[in-house]
Design an enzyme around this catalytic site. Structure first.
Site, PDB file in Angstrom:
ATOM      1  N   GLU A  73       0.876  -1.178   0.000  1.00 28.23           N
ATOM      2  CA  GLU A  73       0.000   0.000   0.000  1.00 28.23           C
ATOM      3  C   GLU A  73       0.910   1.224   0.000  1.00 28.23           C
ATOM      4  O   GLU A  73       1.480   1.587   1.014  1.00 28.23           O
ATOM      5  CB  GLU A  73      -0.908   0.006   1.237  1.00 28.23           C
ATOM      6  CG  GLU A  73      -1.802   1.226   1.332  1.00 28.23           C
ATOM      7  CD  GLU A  73      -2.443   1.387   2.701  1.00 28.23           C
ATOM      8  OE1 GLU A  73      -2.569   2.541   3.158  1.00 28.23           O
ATOM      9  OE2 GLU A  73      -2.810   0.367   3.321  1.00 28.23           O
ATOM     10  N   LYS A  99     -11.272  -0.771   6.424  1.00 29.16           N
ATOM     11  CA  LYS A  99     -10.012  -0.606   7.141  1.00 29.16           C
ATOM     12  C   LYS A  99     -10.339  -0.080   8.542  1.00 29.16           C
ATOM     13  O   LYS A  99     -10.884   1.017   8.679  1.00 29.16           O
ATOM     14  CB  LYS A  99      -9.119   0.393   6.388  1.00 29.16           C
ATOM     15  CG  LYS A  99      -7.873   0.830   7.149  1.00 29.16           C
ATOM     16  CD  LYS A  99      -7.131   1.894   6.348  1.00 29.16           C
ATOM     17  CE  LYS A  99      -6.002   2.492   7.149  1.00 29.16           C
ATOM     18  NZ  LYS A  99      -5.250   3.506   6.384  1.00 29.16           N
TER      19      LYS A  99
END
Length: 215
Positions: A43, A134
């Site tokens: 990420e 998330k």
């Protein structure tokens, strides 16, 4: 089926490295060091200068290694999300939920992983087509919160980020998360140029992950 394929690759990757860095070069070197350690989820945060260029270079470099899944993190708006998608990002991660970003990701069949802390935020995200939530920062809660969130919404797919370590990763997975995001202690050696140490720590995370999954 593009989106489903990416979601499966994220789940298989298991541990997602949140890559920060003071410049483009550090971020690229850190990313290669992470993959070398067997960690296939990256990420790349937009706090890295010229982050879209980093994503483009990594996407090109790993195009023949489909197990490596490259996303963009710290995406605050739909404009940045589209920039990342055009650069080759497989998925988009935000610290908060943003409806316009969800829509642009849906348009391009790219998974969107927004940061949520409450059951209300999670419900709104799901209504906008979000597949993985998330939980950020995970350190504000701890693994025990997962069952509380999943009680009313058992179909929730949660990725905690912030507060996940080698010591507690097994607790998060036992609690029912789909994948985890790690950053701090994994990337710390990169700040002083010790990329071999980054590879070593990445390998430790993946060994732990495979142990947890019994693979």
């Amino acid at each position: 089926m593009k989106k489903v394929n990416i979601l499966q690759r994220l789940e298989t990757a298991g541990v997602i490295a949140v890559v920060r860095g003071k410049d483009k070069e550090e971020a690229i070197k850190a990313s290669h060091a992470i993959v070398k350690g067997g960690m296939h989820g990256l990420e790349l945060t937009f706090t890295v200068p010229r982050a879209d260029e980093v994503i483009r270079e990594l996407a090109e470099f790993y195009k023949d290694q489909p197990e490596v899944v490259i996303g963009a993190g710290t995406v605050l708006d739909a404009v940045t999300a589209r920039l990342a998608i055009m650069a080759g990002a497989d998925y988009i991660v935000s610290p908060t939920f943003d409806r316009e970003t969800a829509e642009i990701c849906n348009l391009y069949q790219i998974p969107y992983l927004p940061g949520c802390m409450t059951i209300t935020e999670m419900k709104e995200a799901l209504k906008s087509g979000v597949d993985i939530i998330k939980l950020f920062p995970g350190s504000a809660y701890g693994p025990s919160i997962i069952s509380a969130f999943k009680a009313p919404m058992p179909h929730l797919n949660i990725m905690p980020t912030g507060g996940v370590s080698l010591d507690n990763m097994d607790e998060w997975f036992k609690a029912g998360v789909i994948t985890v995001g790690v950053g701090g202690n994994l990337l710390a050696p990169a700040a002083v140029g010790d990329f071999d140490k980054v590879t070593e720590v990445a390998a430790q995370y993946m060994a732990k992950f495979h142990e947890i999954k019994g693979a």
